[in-house]
Design a protein around this motif. Structure first.
Motif, mmCIF file in Angstrom:
data_model
loop_
_atom_site.group_PDB
_atom_site.id
_atom_site.type_symbol
_atom_site.label_atom_id
_atom_site.label_comp_id
_atom_site.label_asym_id
_atom_site.label_seq_id
_atom_site.Cartn_x
_atom_site.Cartn_y
_atom_site.Cartn_z
ATOM 1 N N ILE A 1 0.841 -1.204 0.000
ATOM 2 C CA ILE A 1 0.000 0.000 0.000
ATOM 3 C C ILE A 1 0.876 1.254 0.000
ATOM 4 C CG2 ILE A 1 -1.739 1.262 1.338
ATOM 5 C CD1 ILE A 1 -2.777 -1.551 2.244
ATOM 6 N N ASP B 1 -7.076 0.369 -0.573
ATOM 7 C CA ASP B 1 -5.972 -0.587 -0.591
ATOM 8 C C ASP B 1 -5.035 -0.193 -1.729
ATOM 9 O OD1 ASP B 1 -7.095 -1.509 -2.961
ATOM 10 O OD2 ASP B 1 -7.849 -3.354 -2.091
ATOM 11 N N ARG C 1 -8.603 -3.082 5.038
ATOM 12 C CA ARG C 1 -7.912 -3.859 3.992
ATOM 13 C C ARG C 1 -6.425 -3.994 4.287
ATOM 14 N NH1 ARG C 1 -11.131 -2.699 -1.648
ATOM 15 N NH2 ARG C 1 -13.183 -2.647 -0.677
#
Lengths: 480, 480
Positions: free
Chosen positions: B144, B295, B317
């Protein structure tokens, strides 16, 4: 389990807001918050409520230690007034919750917290974390248990859990959802969940060969022999060696073999062949246990294919709810009190599904008097009652022309008071009772709601007074 | 954090096997176990090692309490000899681990435990649980963070974590993986991870209107104003009200606004419009924070679309690694000692990918002397050395005709000793150091390995002696 001080397990904004509420004279303003969720994981038909006992423990232990206060002082964000308030903090809210093991549905309040806004806001993170996690796992476990069609499902996932509590409370939730036991030892010590387990592949490898490994095990645990048969070759080595040791070491000691476990390869094929070999050897009572990345979909498929499996050990896909590892419960302000009056609040959103239901509420479940099946849930304003003696009209809150008159029913309130002015007034049932209550409650649901895929949407309606209140607030708050 | 007694957080078979080993005189047989994994989550190119500090804490605290022993006695499965052994239990193994923050690859030993088989076997569940969880989250966080291309990523997921440790150690792992901070307060108190957070929607709702809610916040925290602007309507209400309060309450006090946060709606569109409005109002320095089910994929997409976001708050997430919530590290016997000789062991499987690498091993990483990029990892028998002065030939362990001669390189051992005969001999670095070490190590990887989808398979080869040993054992153990 040892008590942990989890007071500081909270999103930081709960603390910045708390300090702000104090400063703006809102400390004693009474607020109402609902926990609810919008979507059932795995597109299932219902969720199983779990985690209330741990939520109670947390709320009972809520206090700020000197260490916590020193840490917060170090942030140089908070007033000394506020830090003094925290030092003397005593939880004083009323809390209602749906009992563990109850099937719950989208948009219903499943926890309500009423009290001074600082307190009621502060507990948000832990209310959500606790209930989100255990409800997720209980729900997943129940899907897997239903797929196994009466065969036992054991929770085997500790090593793949997301953290220690993921393993421990995951085992607890899985038991509520219908698992017959766990491999997680601490879950038996602390929650009396039956613990199970025999041997790893390394046991086999520690002996000169598989036969001697089984023999050694049989001599130590002649009445507990479930042999892991896939270290070298299931059908050429594991099962024949197991059978030989059953004959040589188990039966002569007056016991029957308990089982074999297959942990790799094609479970359908191997279990059918193993079953045949065990039957021919005179052990039709020897159970076959399967493990290896199972879930409800694989279990359903291999049973359709005729797999001869008596019980399942399910690991990572259960303990993390792998196919959908998030249960998205939220916690929203629904009302405040002003001069003793309850003023309902609403949160709008550009996403219509994210608009909240206002007011201090209750959830009722209507059951058919003849079948005892659940017909619908109705969310009402808290002090409404549903008169069982008269027909009751329910209607879809979105498509209000969809209506139905319910007769011959009885109605139960789902939300139970668990804290009264900060004092716990609820005794959690024994875990075994929760599990059996859960099973009974699921039996009140129609098969259509239990379907894995594309289940029937169980009715969750708003009462007429609540629906009208919501419409009024939508008018009032929407930005022109 | 408070110490928990986690000794009984173990799969029950570890205990039944331990009792069996004692009974069969194998208590002092020295065994070697490897933790390794077979697959990178999300089909990524590498994993980030994390959790070693918590593994060390666990091993240091490993002891059986009276309560544990009483519980086990109650099972009526274990000998008094064994229970006495547990009462006097003292961990005496050697343990090696790859330091936290290091990129790791499939099939490499990342933890090795050597010692009396009862002990080395017993710790399996916790070795796996600890490293699996934190490595999973560190790896996801790093994906991420890389998607955000230099913008800050904050971990906001506590409420959706899988249990309390899922939140706390998840925040720790996310920080290692590159997050700039967390909303999880306890993670700052205990791990000094920068904590962040301002207000929830309920803050807005507690005041007569949004403008007054912002004003109250600004008066309490004039230098900390990041306003949540989506309670009613981002562009018609939230941003204009924020701008007005920046002018009326923030600037006059000598501060600059910090930011606005958008938590719903179309982030790309809303952030562009909000940016324009803030710039026009004279606040080009006011940051835009986005949150709401983000995400790496969504962040990448909205940045491609030109979203004007300066930092991201990422919740469920990240904290559950939602797209792949399981990291499947395993723990396998690789050798035993007999009369002082190390005897390698192998586990076969009908699934070729599940065959283990035998022997007591070391992992070497070869770096290019000019670019300092990582070229390949080589798994060797523990006492092999790699001579940096001579060209070194690596070859694919499966397709052995694929070979490459490496020159102009230096080689580093990845496994570091953390316990020597039960005593901890390793001091975990400060978390900040781990984080910065991690960043540096990822910079040694070629871009091809960093790709989100279909990354280049980084070479993890066996040394010639190890490869030959494995072939010999495969011949020896395969069932004819």
């Amino acid at each position: 389990m040892d008590q942990m001080n989890l007071t500081m397990l909270t999103d930081f904004y709960e603390i910045t807001m708390a300090n702000g509420y104090l400063e703006h004279g809102l400390k004693d303003r009474i607020a109402y918050f609902d926990m609810f969720f919008r979507k059932v994981p795995d597109n299932g038909g219902f969720v199983i409520m779990a985690g209330v006992e741990q939520l109670i423990e947390y709320l009972k232990n809520l206090r700020f230690s000197e260490e916590d206060i020193d840490y917060l002082r170090g942030k140089k964000l908070f007033s000394e007034d506020f830090l003094r308030y925290l030092k003397n903090f005593k939880f004083s809210c009323d809390v209602w919750a749906v009992p563990e093991g109850t099937p719950i549905f989208p948009n219903e309040p499943i926890v309500i917290v009423r009290g001074p806004v600082i307190e009621a806001q502060f507990v948000e993170t832990m209310v959500l974390l606790t209930i989100n996690h255990q409800s997720l796992i209980a729900t997943k476990a129940n899907r897997i248990v239903r797929a196994a069609q009466g065969r036992g499902v054991m929770e085997f996932g500790s090593r793949r859990a997301q953290g220690y509590h993921g393993a421990i409370y995951g085992a607890r939730a899985a038991y509520i959802g219908g698992c017959i036991g766990t491999a997680c030892t601490i879950a038996e010590r602390d929650f009396e969940i039956p613990v199970l387990g025999t041997m790893a592949h390394s046991w086999i490898q520690m002996f000169p060969n598989e036969l001697e490994a089984f023999r050694a095990y049989a001599r130590t645990y002649p009445d507990q022999c479930t042999f892991l048969v896939d270290t070298y070759n299931v059908l050429k080595s594991g099962v024949p060696n197991a059978i030989r040791i059953f004959h040589e070491e188990v039966v002569p000691r007056g016991f029957r073999p308990k089982g074999i476990r297959i942990d790799s390869g094609d479970i359908t094929y191997l279990s059918k062949e193993a079953r045949r070999m065990l039957d021919e050897a005179g052990f039709p009572d020897c159970k076959i246990v399967a493990s290896n990345s199972l879930d409800e979909y694989i279990i359903r498929d291999i049973l359709i294919q005729g797999a001869q499996v008596d019980s399942f050990g399910v690991g990572e896909r259960l303990i993390t709810s792998k196919s959908e590892p998030v249960f998205s419960g939220v916690y929203k302000l629904t009302a405040v009190e002003e001069d003793g009056m309850i003023i309902p609040k609403i949160k709008l959103s550009e996403n219509v599904g994210k608009i909240t239901n206002p007011a201090f509420k209750q959830v009722w479940r209507l059951f058919d008097k003849s079948t005892h099946k659940a017909i619908a849930d109705v969310i009402t304003i808290y002090d409404e009652t549903i008169d069982e003696k008269n027909p009751y009209v329910i209607f879809d809150p979105e498509y209000i022309w969809k209506r139905k008159t319910v007769t011959n029913f009885y109605a139960k309130r789902l939300l139970t008071k668990i804290f009264d002015q900060g004092n716990c007034v609820y005794q959690s049932p024994e875990l075994k009772e929760i599990k059996s209550y859960c099973k009974g409650q699921i039996e009140t649901l129609w098969d259509e709601v239990l379907r894995f895929e594309n289940p029937h949407n169980y009715y969750v309606d708003l009462s007429k007074p609540l629906w009208e209140m919501k419409q009024r607030l939508l008018q009032e708050y929407s930005v022109k």
